[in-house]
Design an enzyme around this catalytic site. Structure first.
Site, PDB file in Angstrom:
ATOM      1  N   ARG A  57       0.824  -1.262   0.048  1.00 25.30           N
ATOM      2  CA  ARG A  57       0.039  -0.108   0.069  1.00 25.30           C
ATOM      3  C   ARG A  57       0.815   1.194  -0.119  1.00 25.30           C
ATOM      4  O   ARG A  57       0.781   2.402  -0.632  1.00 25.30           O
ATOM      5  CB  ARG A  57      -1.008   0.084   1.319  1.00 25.30           C
ATOM      6  CG  ARG A  57      -2.150  -0.824   1.181  1.00 25.30           C
ATOM      7  CD  ARG A  57      -2.673  -1.148   2.458  1.00 25.30           C
ATOM      8  NE  ARG A  57      -1.648  -2.398   2.585  1.00 25.30           N
ATOM      9  CZ  ARG A  57      -1.599  -3.679   2.343  1.00 25.30           C
ATOM     10  NH1 ARG A  57      -2.636  -3.966   1.584  1.00 25.30           N
ATOM     11  NH2 ARG A  57      -0.821  -4.472   2.620  1.00 25.30           N
ATOM     12  N   THR A  58       1.624   1.319   0.926  1.00 28.07           N
ATOM     13  CA  THR A  58       2.585   2.616   1.105  1.00 28.07           C
ATOM     14  C   THR A  58       3.000   2.929  -0.218  1.00 28.07           C
ATOM     15  O   THR A  58       3.135   4.126  -0.764  1.00 28.07           O
ATOM     16  CB  THR A  58       3.388   2.444   2.163  1.00 28.07           C
ATOM     17  OG1 THR A  58       2.749   2.177   3.272  1.00 28.07           O
ATOM     18  CG2 THR A  58       4.008   3.831   2.451  1.00 28.07           C
ATOM     19  N   LYS A  86      26.448  -3.796  -2.766  1.00 25.53           N
ATOM     20  CA  LYS A  86      28.053  -3.852  -2.814  1.00 25.53           C
ATOM     21  C   LYS A  86      28.428  -3.090  -1.757  1.00 25.53           C
ATOM     22  O   LYS A  86      29.579  -2.560  -1.626  1.00 25.53           O
ATOM     23  CB  LYS A  86      28.338  -2.974  -4.037  1.00 25.53           C
ATOM     24  CG  LYS A  86      27.713  -3.612  -5.380  1.00 25.53           C
ATOM     25  CD  LYS A  86      28.178  -2.598  -6.600  1.00 25.53           C
ATOM     26  CE  LYS A  86      27.478  -2.899  -7.800  1.00 25.53           C
ATOM     27  NZ  LYS A  86      27.557  -2.067  -8.944  1.00 25.53           N
ATOM     28  N   ARG A 107      11.478   3.845   3.105  1.00 28.50           N
ATOM     29  CA  ARG A 107      11.159   2.998   4.266  1.00 28.50           C
ATOM     30  C   ARG A 107      12.244   2.155   4.514  1.00 28.50           C
ATOM     31  O   ARG A 107      12.965   1.708   3.587  1.00 28.50           O
ATOM     32  CB  ARG A 107       9.893   2.004   3.651  1.00 28.50           C
ATOM     33  CG  ARG A 107       9.772   0.951   4.725  1.00 28.50           C
ATOM     34  CD  ARG A 107       8.542   0.081   4.411  1.00 28.50           C
ATOM     35  NE  ARG A 107       7.373   0.563   4.764  1.00 28.50           N
ATOM     36  CZ  ARG A 107       5.998   0.114   4.741  1.00 28.50           C
ATOM     37  NH1 ARG A 107       5.974  -0.890   4.128  1.00 28.50           N
ATOM     38  NH2 ARG A 107       5.074   0.776   5.108  1.00 28.50           N
ATOM     39  N   HIS A 135       5.629   6.132  11.308  1.00 29.77           N
ATOM     40  CA  HIS A 135       4.983   5.674  10.167  1.00 29.77           C
ATOM     41  C   HIS A 135       3.989   7.288   9.911  1.00 29.77           C
ATOM     42  O   HIS A 135       2.681   6.904   9.943  1.00 29.77           O
ATOM     43  CB  HIS A 135       4.302   4.510  10.100  1.00 29.77           C
ATOM     44  CG  HIS A 135       3.956   4.252   8.798  1.00 29.77           C
ATOM     45  ND1 HIS A 135       4.123   5.007   7.702  1.00 29.77           N
ATOM     46  CD2 HIS A 135       3.599   2.886   8.358  1.00 29.77           C
ATOM     47  CE1 HIS A 135       3.578   4.085   6.583  1.00 29.77           C
ATOM     48  NE2 HIS A 135       3.298   2.919   6.802  1.00 29.77           N
TER      49      HIS A 135
HETATM   50  C1  NCD Z   1       2.323  -1.193   8.167  1.00 24.52           C
HETATM   51  C2  NCD Z   1       3.788  -0.804   8.151  1.00 24.52           C
HETATM   52  O1  NCD Z   1       4.139  -1.222   7.433  1.00 24.52           O
HETATM   53  O2  NCD Z   1       3.961  -0.498   9.274  1.00 24.52           O
HETATM   54  N1  NCD Z   1       1.822  -1.447   6.900  1.00 24.52           N
HETATM   55  C3  NCD Z   1       1.391  -0.103   6.150  1.00 24.52           C
HETATM   56  O3  NCD Z   1       2.120   0.527   5.966  1.00 24.52           O
HETATM   57  N2  NCD Z   1       0.192  -0.044   5.559  1.00 24.52           N
HETATM   58  C4  NCD Z   1       1.585  -2.363   9.040  1.00 24.52           C
HETATM   59  C5  NCD Z   1       2.103  -3.640   8.932  1.00 24.52           C
HETATM   60  O4  NCD Z   1       3.323  -3.961   8.279  1.00 24.52           O
HETATM   61  O5  NCD Z   1       1.643  -4.378   9.879  1.00 24.52           O
END
Ligand code: NCD
Length: 309
Positions: A57-58, A86, A107, A135
């Protein structure tokens, strides 16, 4: 209010007024997010999407948001296909993304990685999750979901359930909900309680969350139930994970004891914590919540580019 060039690393970097402004701005993005209206506001701008950890999703919603704004995105979903393999440092990878693009989304499995990235980049850095840390963009879409469904954020009784120790979404959200004065209950297995620092932050904002491991009682008067996955990948010990996996399951039987207007949210992915039968009830908000990632991320990309649109 000016967000041009601003890094978005933690929800704690924002005042309530600023969050309100972002949520209102996101509301205006909904027709664009749905493809009902069209814009080229970010034409010529490039987003780097750097995902050192899995994401559905993100990453997709950031890239979709950039496209919906008329911009483009480059990046990777798997760091093993980059020069990290590397031995390149994070700082050097960020310097390159900064040279090749106008906005960076990152991320990373390490807490603090996004803050570090921001130090090496002129372009604004948006934190898409740093280990068990924060997040903030998920937090904003969670707030947007509560705001649009319930018309307000503060006057709700909200239960955060599941892996409150390693779940980064609940760390950001607990703070933000306390900022709005919501009534909070944290439900988790004893070994996965909300970190002390987060509870203390809530206390400093005048909120005393109830902490328990018993869901049935907590959920009875709730307006919002925010469910999370047990974060298997963050457990140092598989034995510990095995002890808590399957601790909670939301099903229609449980929902027969709750308020009719209870909404169930989940950042997704879900594994076993919500029975699929719940998807067909009016309680299930998690897919709509995931869609809300688009208007909220469109708003953020637009705002850090100078409020274009
Ligand atoms: C979450 C995350 O990556 O922290 N997912 C997200 O970004 N929608 C939650 C998860 O991974 O459980």
């Amino acid at each position: 209010m000016n967000f041009k060039g601003k890094d978005i690393i933690s929800i704690k970097d924002f005042s309530k007024k600023e969050i309100d402004y972002i949520l209102e701005y996101a509301k205006k993005m909904v027709p664009y997010a749905k493809g009902e209206k069209y814009t080229d506001a970010l034409k010529g701008k490039i987003l780097s999407s750097l995902f050192f950890e899995p994401s559905t999703r993100t990453r997709l919603s950031f890239e979709s948001s950039m496209n919906r704004l008329g911009g483009r995105s480059i990046g990777f979903a798997d760091p093993s296909a980059t020069s990290q393999k590397k031995g390149e440092s994070l700082a050097d990878t960020i310097r390159m993304a900064d040279a090749y693009s106008d906005i960076i989304v990152i991320r990373h499995p390490q807490e603090g990685a996004a803050r570090l990235a921001a130090e090496f980049s002129e372009a604004p850095v948006l934190n898409a999750g740093d280990g068990a840390g924060h997040h903030p963009t998920q937090c904003l879409l969670d707030l947007f979901t509560i705001f649009t469904e319930k018309k307000h954020i503060g006057k709700n009784n909200i239960v955060l359930l599941g892996d409150l120790k390693y779940g980064r979404t609940v760390h950001s959200l607990a703070y933000a909900l306390a900022l709005y004065g919501a009534e909070l209950t944290f439900v988790s297995p004893a070994s996965l309680k909300m970190p002390k620092e987060v509870v203390e932050e809530c206390n400093e904002l005048g909120i005393e969350p109830i902490q328990t491991s018993i869901l049935d009682k907590a959920v009875k008067d709730a307006d919002v139930l925010y469910v999370t996955r047990i974060q298997k990948e963050r457990f140092p010990d598989a034995e510990e994970y095995n002890k808590v996996v399957g601790s909670y399951k939301i099903d229609n039987k449980l929902l027969s004891t709750t308020k009719q207007k209870l909404i169930i949210m989940h950042p997704l992915p879900r594994v076993t914590e919500i029975d699929p039968e719940v998807d067909y009830t009016n309680h299930a908000l998690y897919f709509k919540q995931a869609f809300n990632g688009i208007p909220v991320r469109m708003a953020l990309l637009s705002l850090v580019s100078g409020g274009l649109l």
